[in-house]
Design an enzyme around this catalytic site. Structure first.
Site, PDB file in Angstrom:
ATOM      1  N   LYS A  51       0.831  -1.208   0.000  1.00 27.38           N
ATOM      2  CA  LYS A  51       0.000   0.000   0.000  1.00 27.38           C
ATOM      3  C   LYS A  51       0.863   1.255   0.000  1.00 27.38           C
ATOM      4  O   LYS A  51       0.483   2.286  -0.569  1.00 27.38           O
ATOM      5  CB  LYS A  51      -0.944   0.006   1.209  1.00 27.38           C
ATOM      6  CG  LYS A  51      -1.848  -1.200   1.311  1.00 27.38           C
ATOM      7  CD  LYS A  51      -2.534  -1.575   0.002  1.00 27.38           C
ATOM      8  CE  LYS A  51      -3.134  -2.959   0.067  1.00 27.38           C
ATOM      9  NZ  LYS A  51      -2.184  -4.056  -0.214  1.00 27.38           N
ATOM     10  N   VAL A 184      -5.421 -10.488  -6.741  1.00 24.43           N
ATOM     11  CA  VAL A 184      -5.205  -9.202  -6.068  1.00 24.43           C
ATOM     12  C   VAL A 184      -3.737  -8.807  -6.055  1.00 24.43           C
ATOM     13  O   VAL A 184      -3.375  -7.674  -6.401  1.00 24.43           O
ATOM     14  CB  VAL A 184      -5.746  -9.269  -4.620  1.00 24.43           C
ATOM     15  CG1 VAL A 184      -5.451  -7.972  -3.886  1.00 24.43           C
ATOM     16  CG2 VAL A 184      -7.241  -9.551  -4.630  1.00 24.43           C
ATOM     17  N   HIS A 322      -7.722  -9.020   7.863  1.00 25.31           N
ATOM     18  CA  HIS A 322      -8.811  -8.680   8.782  1.00 25.31           C
ATOM     19  C   HIS A 322      -9.629  -9.913   9.169  1.00 25.31           C
ATOM     20  O   HIS A 322     -10.194  -9.957  10.257  1.00 25.31           O
ATOM     21  CB  HIS A 322      -9.704  -7.580   8.209  1.00 25.31           C
ATOM     22  CG  HIS A 322     -10.107  -7.753   6.779  1.00 25.31           C
ATOM     23  ND1 HIS A 322      -9.247  -7.540   5.737  1.00 25.31           N
ATOM     24  CD2 HIS A 322     -11.287  -8.105   6.215  1.00 25.31           C
ATOM     25  CE1 HIS A 322      -9.886  -7.755   4.588  1.00 25.31           C
ATOM     26  NE2 HIS A 322     -11.125  -8.102   4.856  1.00 25.31           N
ATOM     27  N   HIS A 445     -23.573  15.471   1.166  1.00 22.01           N
ATOM     28  CA  HIS A 445     -23.327  15.888  -0.217  1.00 22.01           C
ATOM     29  C   HIS A 445     -22.317  17.024  -0.223  1.00 22.01           C
ATOM     30  O   HIS A 445     -22.426  17.950   0.568  1.00 22.01           O
ATOM     31  CB  HIS A 445     -24.635  16.357  -0.862  1.00 22.01           C
ATOM     32  CG  HIS A 445     -24.438  16.938  -2.232  1.00 22.01           C
ATOM     33  ND1 HIS A 445     -24.227  16.151  -3.343  1.00 22.01           N
ATOM     34  CD2 HIS A 445     -24.400  18.229  -2.655  1.00 22.01           C
ATOM     35  CE1 HIS A 445     -24.095  16.932  -4.406  1.00 22.01           C
ATOM     36  NE2 HIS A 445     -24.184  18.201  -4.008  1.00 22.01           N
TER      37      HIS A 445
END
Length: 467
Positions: A51, A184, A322, A445
């Site tokens: 990452k 992945v 996880h 929003h």
């Protein structure tokens, strides 16, 4: 002889979380780790470093488009791969150091070395300093994780024919990176080096990439990555990988027997991972290993030895950090006499490319195969004001709901921030929300999360407002 209530073998996300929860519950706890740093594959050569490189390469890619935002950058933008790898390692070191702090904070005894069973209640630790020590433990949790898999005819030399571990510490950007495996790991690392200037070719045995996820996500990600320059050869079976000097040749056949020949300077073998039980001496403790190399467990993650449990990549189920964490907590609480549970249907899957890909629950393919009547609603990110403002237009959110009860059965998305947005789906499904429930919730929003509300509206009588 040191004595403990619980000993955890392996310090990855499952192992160290299990140890912390055991300590919180009052157990005298030890953890055994064969490497000099804690954190296992995830923190050292998996989730965290990949990452970090994805983030750095994303910044570089975004810089190429700053002019679109009215930001002019003078001079040529260059990639300093060594500095990028150095930063990645700093992130890893800081994260692993944080785990060491947590072990100290929770008074967990850490042993550096290889743990192997003497019997069901004794573990020998062959320490990294050459000495050994036998521990006595009432309970043991096996959390030894997994290692990269290969194909039997591929000689991984860790120089030009590499695994994900070596791909995280490259000294140069490949000219042509050939990736075997469209899952992945291959896709994420492929995008890193694609952004940095490499030609990237992906060879996948199945008919689509990220095959474990909803087919719609696979189709969209393929389209986006092709637009970015990545090449795909699906439905191809690799039959030979050879190296001559700095050149690597990959040969594969398609479904009709036509041969594909790709020549690159690096080949990343990303065909999955295998459970790691090497050196555990499980049979001495009465722990059964299955034909697939996994530790056999029951619904409580208890092995064939009553006082020994196993979690994470080394047992059945998705190999996700996880998921391992949840299992670690469950075992700790079960040992303390509590009644924890895990709904494996609600463990989300994520691909950290850009756009990000995420899904939870049943896919359309699974619902069709099971004969479950469902309704689907989707909403494109390009219809969102926030997406237009940030120029992140690719992707969509899809909500799958029971045709009769309207209960959400699955949610699948590809787009900006989907790795974070999927948590809303998990919460909704944990409380058995309906598509109507999500449609009635106010979403701020402008946000990317509005796509979830709109997809839920689309699933309830096609009521989406902004398409």
């Amino acid at each position: 002889m040191s004595q403990f209530d619980v000993t955890v073998i392996g310090s990855g996300p499952g192992g160290y979380v299990a140890a912390i929860r055991c300590a919180q519950l009052g157990f005298k706890t030890a953890i055994i780790e064969k490497y000099s740093t804690l954190g296992g594959t995830c923190l050292n050569v998996g989730c965290i470093p990949s990452k970090a490189l994805l983030a750095s390469s994303h910044h570089y890619e975004e810089l190429q488009h700053f002019a679109d935002h009215g930001i002019e950058v003078s001079g040529k933008v260059k990639v300093n791969l060594a500095k990028m790898i150095e930063r990645k390692q700093q992130v890893v070191d800081q994260t692993c150091g944080g785990i060491k702090f947590l072990m100290d904070k929770n008074k967990i005894t850490v042993f550096e070395g290889v743990g192997s069973f003497v019997d069901a209640t004794h573990i020998n630790v062959a320490k990294n300093d050459g000495t050994s020590e036998v521990l006595e433990s009432k309970y043991t949790i096996i959390a030894t994780g997994s290692k990269p898999s290969s194909l039997p005819f591929i000689a991984v030399d860790k120089e030009r024919i590499i695994t994900s571990t070596e791909a995280l510490k490259m000294t140069e950007v490949p000219k042509h990176l050939v990736i075997i495996g469209g899952g992945v790991i291959g896709i994420e690392l492929g995008q890193v080096y694609l952004r940095l200037g490499a030609q990237v070719s992906v060879v996948e045995y199945l008919d689509r990439i990220i095959p474990g996820m909803d087919a719609g996500l696979s189709k969209e990600l393929t389209k986006v990555l092709k637009k970015q320059g990545m090449k795909f050869y699906t439905s191809h079976k690799v039959k030979e990988v050879t190296r001559k000097g700095k050149a690597v040749t990959v040969k594969a056949d398609d479904a009709k027997g036509n041969e594909l020949v790709l020549e690159g300077d690096y080949c990343l073998v990303a065909v999955g991972r295998r459970p790691y039980t090497d050196g555990l001496n499980a049979e001495a403790a009465g722990v059964k290993i299955t034909e697939r190399g996994q530790v056999e467990v029951n619904d409580h993650l208890q092995t064939t030895a009553a006082n020994i449990y196993a979690i994470g990549d080394v047992v059945r189920g998705a190999m996700l950090a996880h998921k391992a964490e949840e299992e670690g907590v469950m075992v700790a609480e079960y040992l303390a006499g509590q009644r924890p549970h895990i709904d494996y249907n609600l463990i989300p899957g994520v691909v950290y490319t850009w756009p990000e890909v995420a899904g939870v629950g049943k896919t359309e393919e699974q619902l069709k195969e099971a004969g479950i009547a469902y309704k689907a609603g989707s909403f494109p990110f390009k219809a969102l004001g926030r997406a237009r403002a940030s120029a992140d237009l690719d992707g969509f959110v899809k909500v799958l709901a029971d045709a009769k009860t309207d209960e959400i059965l699955g949610m699948h998305m590809i787009g900006a921030r989907c790795a974070d947005l999927i948590a809303e789906a998990v919460v909704a499904m944990e409380f058995r929300a309906s598509a109507e429930d999500l449609a009635r919730m106010s979403h701020a929003h402008p946000t990317f999360a509005e796509a979830i509300k709109e997809a839920a509206l689309a699933a309830t009588d096609n009521r989406a407002l902004h398409v």
